[in-house]
Scaffold this active site. Structure first.
Site, PDB file in Angstrom:
ATOM      1  N   ILE A 158       0.832  -1.203   0.000  1.00 53.96           N
ATOM      2  CA  ILE A 158       0.000   0.000   0.000  1.00 53.96           C
ATOM      3  C   ILE A 158       0.865   1.251   0.000  1.00 53.96           C
ATOM      4  O   ILE A 158       0.614   2.203  -0.749  1.00 53.96           O
ATOM      5  CB  ILE A 158      -0.975   0.005   1.191  1.00 53.96           C
ATOM      6  N   PRO A 205       3.068  -1.974   9.687  1.00 54.43           N
ATOM      7  CA  PRO A 205       2.310  -2.908  10.534  1.00 54.43           C
ATOM      8  C   PRO A 205       2.291  -2.435  11.973  1.00 54.43           C
ATOM      9  O   PRO A 205       3.185  -1.697  12.412  1.00 54.43           O
ATOM     10  CB  PRO A 205       3.085  -4.228  10.395  1.00 54.43           C
ATOM     11  N   ARG A 233      -3.747   1.395  11.068  1.00 54.97           N
ATOM     12  CA  ARG A 233      -4.179   0.839  12.352  1.00 54.97           C
ATOM     13  C   ARG A 233      -4.413   1.964  13.361  1.00 54.97           C
ATOM     14  O   ARG A 233      -3.599   2.880  13.487  1.00 54.97           O
ATOM     15  CB  ARG A 233      -3.117  -0.120  12.905  1.00 54.97           C
ATOM     16  N   ASP A 257      -9.274   6.237   8.663  1.00 59.47           N
ATOM     17  CA  ASP A 257     -10.289   5.228   8.371  1.00 59.47           C
ATOM     18  C   ASP A 257     -10.311   4.167   9.470  1.00 59.47           C
ATOM     19  O   ASP A 257     -11.088   3.227   9.404  1.00 59.47           O
ATOM     20  CB  ASP A 257      -9.995   4.573   7.016  1.00 59.47           C
ATOM     21  N   GLU A 262     -12.965  -0.297  17.554  1.00 58.68           N
ATOM     22  CA  GLU A 262     -13.947  -0.333  16.463  1.00 58.68           C
ATOM     23  C   GLU A 262     -15.029  -1.362  16.774  1.00 58.68           C
ATOM     24  O   GLU A 262     -14.693  -2.515  17.092  1.00 58.68           O
ATOM     25  CB  GLU A 262     -13.248  -0.674  15.143  1.00 58.68           C
ATOM     26  N   HIS A 281     -13.947   2.725   8.649  1.00 58.22           N
ATOM     27  CA  HIS A 281     -13.173   1.565   8.180  1.00 58.22           C
ATOM     28  C   HIS A 281     -13.716   1.040   6.848  1.00 58.22           C
ATOM     29  O   HIS A 281     -14.041  -0.148   6.699  1.00 58.22           O
ATOM     30  CB  HIS A 281     -13.188   0.452   9.235  1.00 58.22           C
TER      31      HIS A 281
END
Length: 315
Positions: A158, A205, A233, A257, A262, A281
């Site tokens: 990404i 990550p 994250r 996002d 969540e 998200h």
């Protein structure tokens, strides 16, 4: 063979088909499954698909027929993979299915800040242009991206796609990554990334080293005119520190996002923070992206059934 999908609604609210799994056995689909329902709903199923349902040692022990778990996402932290190995259960995930969609979402956020389309549309619909004495007006500063600096934290699939798009906008790109790659843009330290960037996009990550990496100290190194983008994250962020920085104009804006908890907690300080844009998200959720995810999930299951599993995360 019994197949159970435990929380299918997020992936498929009704606009894609689960039929691809019917060829493999008897399929049962649940939109959502609470922790107290997991064991009963898995029952004697050999195959389970899930997204955010937690599978623990106790569940493996209570469901001895379980042989395969297909995580319908890239992240698989909901699975106790060590317990999976002890119980000889193969766990697979879906890598790199949402690269293009998430990178697109990053630039939706960036362009929100630079072009203020929603703000000006609301002004026009409220009669602002009708009443204007001039042929044009703006109620918030606008900005060109060309020549600005984009800092990318993490240079996986990404992050590298974001860099590719950024080049088309004429952005200068700097990067902080744990690995050196041949195509990586200018490498800098995390501190340099914070100090030099006009926009920072997070793509690393979540680890013990990156958890809470955006905090009072790191935010103090950013330009007051800089914007922070998080499609990775929520755990990167100390939310109160970020809210304080936004409310005190220490940085110009934040778009995310993902959040720490969540669904979002009602007491999250980001809900009322200034110039804070949050989407629920959805960066992964375009129709084409979800169709791709389902196809990879099918390929994962076929490979396991053939005795040659792929995308295994429980090795």
């Amino acid at each position: 063979m019994k197949i159970t999908i435990l929380d299918g609604h997020a992936l498929n609210p009704g606009d894609v088909s689960w039929d691809i799994f019917k060829q493999f056995g008897d399929l049962t689909i649940y939109d959502r499954t609470s922790d107290s329902q997991i064991i009963e709903r898995i029952g004697d199923s050999e195959i389970v698909f899930l997204n955010k349902v937690n599978i623990t040692e106790a569940i493996f022990s209570a469901c001895p027929n379980l042989k395969y778990i297909g995580v319908l996402a890239t992240g698989y932290n909901v699975i106790d993979t060590e317990a999976a190995k002890r119980h000889n259960v193969i766990v697979t995930n879906i890598p790199a299915y949402s690269t293009d969609a998430v990178a697109q979402h990053v630039f939706a956020f960036i362009l929100h800040f630079t072009n203020q389309v929603s703000l000006h549309n609301a002004s026009v619909k409220d009669g602002g242009w009708v009443k204007s004495p001039d042929f044009c007006y703006w109620i918030s500063p606008l900005m060109e991206l060309k020549g600005k600096t984009l800092g990318i934290f993490g240079y996986g699939s990404i992050g590298s796609k974001v860099a590719e798009i950024a080049k088309a906008f004429g952005l200068n790109i700097i990067c902080c990554s744990r690995t050196q790659k041949p195509d990586i843009p200018e490498m800098v330290t995390f501190e340099e990334l914070l100090k030099k960037s006009d926009f920072i996009s997070l793509h690393a990550p979540l680890t013990d080293k990156t958890k809470n990496i955006i905090n009072k100290e790191s935010l103090s190194l950013m330009k007051p005119s800089a914007f922070l983008i998080n499609t990775a994250r929520g755990g990167f962020i100390v939310e109160q520190d970020l809210a304080n920085a936004l409310n005190n104009n220490k940085i110009a804006g934040y778009a995310a996002d993902v959040v720490l908890s969540e669904p979002m907690s009602a007491d999250s300080p980001l809900l009322t923070a200034k110039n804070c844009i949050i989407t629920p998200h959805i960066a992964w959720a375009p129709l084409e992206t979800r169709q791709r995810l389902l196809k990879i999930a099918e390929e994962n299951l076929k490979a396991w059934l053939s005795g040659k599993p792929i995308n295994v995360v429980s090795k």
